[in-house]
Write an enzyme that holds these catalytic residues in place. Structure first.
Site, mmCIF file in Angstrom:
data_model
loop_
_atom_site.group_PDB
_atom_site.id
_atom_site.type_symbol
_atom_site.label_atom_id
_atom_site.label_comp_id
_atom_site.label_asym_id
_atom_site.label_seq_id
_atom_site.Cartn_x
_atom_site.Cartn_y
_atom_site.Cartn_z
ATOM 1 N N TYR A 86 -11.277 1.254 10.638
ATOM 2 C CA TYR A 86 -12.468 1.763 9.937
ATOM 3 C C TYR A 86 -12.940 0.838 8.824
ATOM 4 C CZ TYR A 86 -8.504 3.783 7.350
ATOM 5 O OH TYR A 86 -7.312 3.974 6.705
ATOM 6 N N LYS A 87 -12.216 -0.240 8.570
ATOM 7 C CA LYS A 87 -12.663 -1.180 7.534
ATOM 8 C C LYS A 87 -13.547 -2.239 8.196
ATOM 9 C CE LYS A 87 -8.323 -0.583 4.948
ATOM 10 N NZ LYS A 87 -8.712 0.297 3.865
ATOM 11 N N ASP B 20 1.243 -5.306 8.137
ATOM 12 C CA ASP B 20 0.117 -4.395 7.924
ATOM 13 C C ASP B 20 -1.142 -5.259 7.861
ATOM 14 O OD1 ASP B 20 -1.913 -2.853 6.774
ATOM 15 O OD2 ASP B 20 -0.517 -1.624 5.628
ATOM 16 N N PHE C 265 0.856 -1.181 0.000
ATOM 17 C CA PHE C 265 0.000 0.000 0.000
ATOM 18 C C PHE C 265 0.902 1.245 0.000
ATOM 19 C CE2 PHE C 265 -2.787 3.215 1.769
ATOM 20 C CZ PHE C 265 -3.939 2.985 1.030
HETATM 21 C C1 LIG Z 1 -3.160 -1.753 3.510
HETATM 22 C C2 LIG Z 1 -3.279 -0.354 4.033
HETATM 23 N N1 LIG Z 1 -2.265 0.162 4.746
HETATM 24 C C3 LIG Z 1 -2.320 1.426 5.210
HETATM 25 C C4 LIG Z 1 -3.416 2.227 4.992
HETATM 26 C C5 LIG Z 1 -3.377 3.661 5.461
HETATM 27 O O1 LIG Z 1 -4.070 3.868 6.622
HETATM 28 P P1 LIG Z 1 -4.265 5.324 7.266
HETATM 29 O O2 LIG Z 1 -4.748 6.238 6.193
HETATM 30 O O3 LIG Z 1 -5.336 5.070 8.289
HETATM 31 O O4 LIG Z 1 -2.988 5.757 7.845
HETATM 32 C C6 LIG Z 1 -4.508 1.722 4.276
HETATM 33 C C7 LIG Z 1 -5.697 2.548 4.018
HETATM 34 O O5 LIG Z 1 -6.647 2.186 3.390
HETATM 35 C C8 LIG Z 1 -4.425 0.393 3.776
HETATM 36 O O6 LIG Z 1 -5.424 -0.146 3.056
#
Ligand SMILES: Cc1ncc(COP(=O)(O)O)c(C=O)c1O
Length: 416
Positions: free
Chosen positions: A227-228, A202, A125
């Site tokens: 939040y997911k 992650d 990500f």
């Molecule tokens: C796999 C993954 N890592 C990290 C994040 C980033 O999270 P945040 O914006 O809450 O820091 C997301 C957000 O959708 C994600 O899907």
């Protein structure tokens, strides 16, 4: 597999989790296939937040802090137990995933002095890539991107050749955001440990959708959002996990007062506590934590094993429907077909995916889009029915078969 609507309804009728759907707000009859981006609102959350705001803040004022701090600890431990299957005292709830990842990545590389490389999956990500790039630069390290096919994700044969005693940290996503590939957390952790590297997982797409073998694997650290699948709402605080015996070796780069021993002694010099609050920074988000608690309770009521089983079954149905209806229209299933190797989202690739996404939304279905040409179908087991999957894909089939999507802009706008 029987691909009729009647069969989808029969699966719903036999679904042991079906009743959980009513624990959430369904404001209209749109088909929501995006619970892996933003989970639905649990019915209890608005009241829980009102209690925090009106009674505890409005009436209790500052006297509520002891209770709020207890709630913060209890919520983190509940999340650890219910979602991650770990013993108390190893999870912190606070800050965003991005900040949490940064904090643990820096602490990890400092705990492995003399090592020169950080490994991360090439298609991680983006925030993970950006954060680790910054950490590597600031510490004079090399960030090595592990090449692996996006649809299947990183396996032992991709990681093993890169591992040696120069590696300080390996950072991977348990469930890949762009494909749904579920990695072998235990096996990859063991490989990293064989060369003395630390692991940072992650868990954004796995927390609340699949079992996370943190305890059994001895994984070192993990972060994830709430939040997911955890249904805690937009911007709710993330969680961080650190294995208890590793904590003393970690020092947060954010030496905030919420990690300080005897915090209210207001001492001028930093002396962090021994436990998980060692990585805490500043004042916790009390309202966010209340929402996390309500969200985690929705997971607790169902149990992760049952959620995992239903998520797999929803995915199997989505793939079977896609094979029958959508492959002839130019779609490709871009997720592992074996449910054991897949999280709770299924990805469909199509050269006109962005246009199809817009047309699909106008037809009353909310999916997700991921670059370059992927429709992501989130199958949050608490709130998604088998009929939702059937109806959603039926509408997509009609749109693309009739070419209705071609009337939509090809230029990509903002997506979540
Ligand atoms: C796999 C993954 N890592 C990290 C994040 C980033 O999270 P945040 O914006 O809450 O820091 C997301 C957000 O959708 C994600 O899907």
């Amino acid at each position: 597999m029987d691909l009729t609507l009647e069969h989808a309804r029969a699966l719903d009728a036999a679904d042991p989790l079906a009743a959980h759907r009513d624990r959430f707000v369904h404001a209209d009859d749109r088909v929501y296939l995006d619970g892996n981006s933003l989970g639905r609102l649990p019915r209890t959350t608005a009241d829980a937040l009102a209690r925090v705001v009106e009674q505890q803040w409005g009436a209790g004022l500052i006297r509520s802090w002891p209770r709020w701090l207890e709630e913060a600890r209890a919520t983190a431990d509940l999340l650890g137990e219910v979602v991650l299957g770990v013993a108390p005292g190893q999870v912190l709830v606070g800050d965003s995933t991005t900040v949490s990842l940064y904090r643990l990545a820096v602490a990890a590389v400092r705990a492995r002095p003399g090592r020169t490389r950080i490994l991360v999956e090439a298609d991680a990500f983006p925030t993970d890539l950006y954060v680790l790039d910054g950490v590597a630069r600031d510490h004079g390290l090399e960030l090595v991107r592990i090449a692996a096919p996006i649809d299947d994700g990183v396996r032992a044969e991709h990681l093993a050749p890169l591992l040696d005693e120069t590696v300080a940290l390996v950072c991977l996503s348990h469930v890949h955001y762009r494909s749904g590939a579920l990695l072998d957390l235990a096996g990859l952790t063991t490989l990293a440990h064989e060369v003395g590297a630390l692991t940072l997982w992650d868990l954004c797409h796995s927390a609340g959708s699949v079992e996370v073998p943190l305890a059994a694997s001895g994984a070192d650290m993990a972060v994830g959002c709430t939040y997911k699948y955890l249904n805690a709402g937009p911007g709710a605080p993330a969680f961080s996990y650190v294995r208890a015996d590793l904590l003393p070796a970690l020092r947060s780069p954010i030496q905030g007062w919420f990690s300080q021993a005897d915090q209210f002694a207001m001492a001028p010099d930093y002396d962090p506590v021994a436990g998980i609050d060692r990585i805490a920074a500043g004042t916790p988000d009390v309202r966010g934590i209340a929402a996390v608690r309500e969200g985690v309770r929705t997971i607790e009521a169902a149990g992760v094993a049952a959620l995992r089983a239903k998520g797999s079954a929803l995915g199997d149905l989505a793939i079977a429907l896609a094979d029958a209806w959508l492959t002839p229209l130019g779609f490709r299933v871009a997720s592992p077909r074996d449910a054991a190797l897949r999280g709770a989202h299924v990805v469909l690739e199509h050269p006109e995916a962005w246009q199809a996404c817009q047309a699909w939304i106008d037809a009353g279905v909310i999916p997700d889009f991921r670059t370059p040409d992927r429709l992501r179908i989130g199958l949050a087991a608490l709130t998604t029915s088998f009929e939702d999957v059937w109806a959603g894909l039926d509408r997509l089939r009609a749109i693309v078969a009739e070419g209705r999507h071609l009337a939509y802009p090809t230029e990509r706008g903002r997506v979540t």
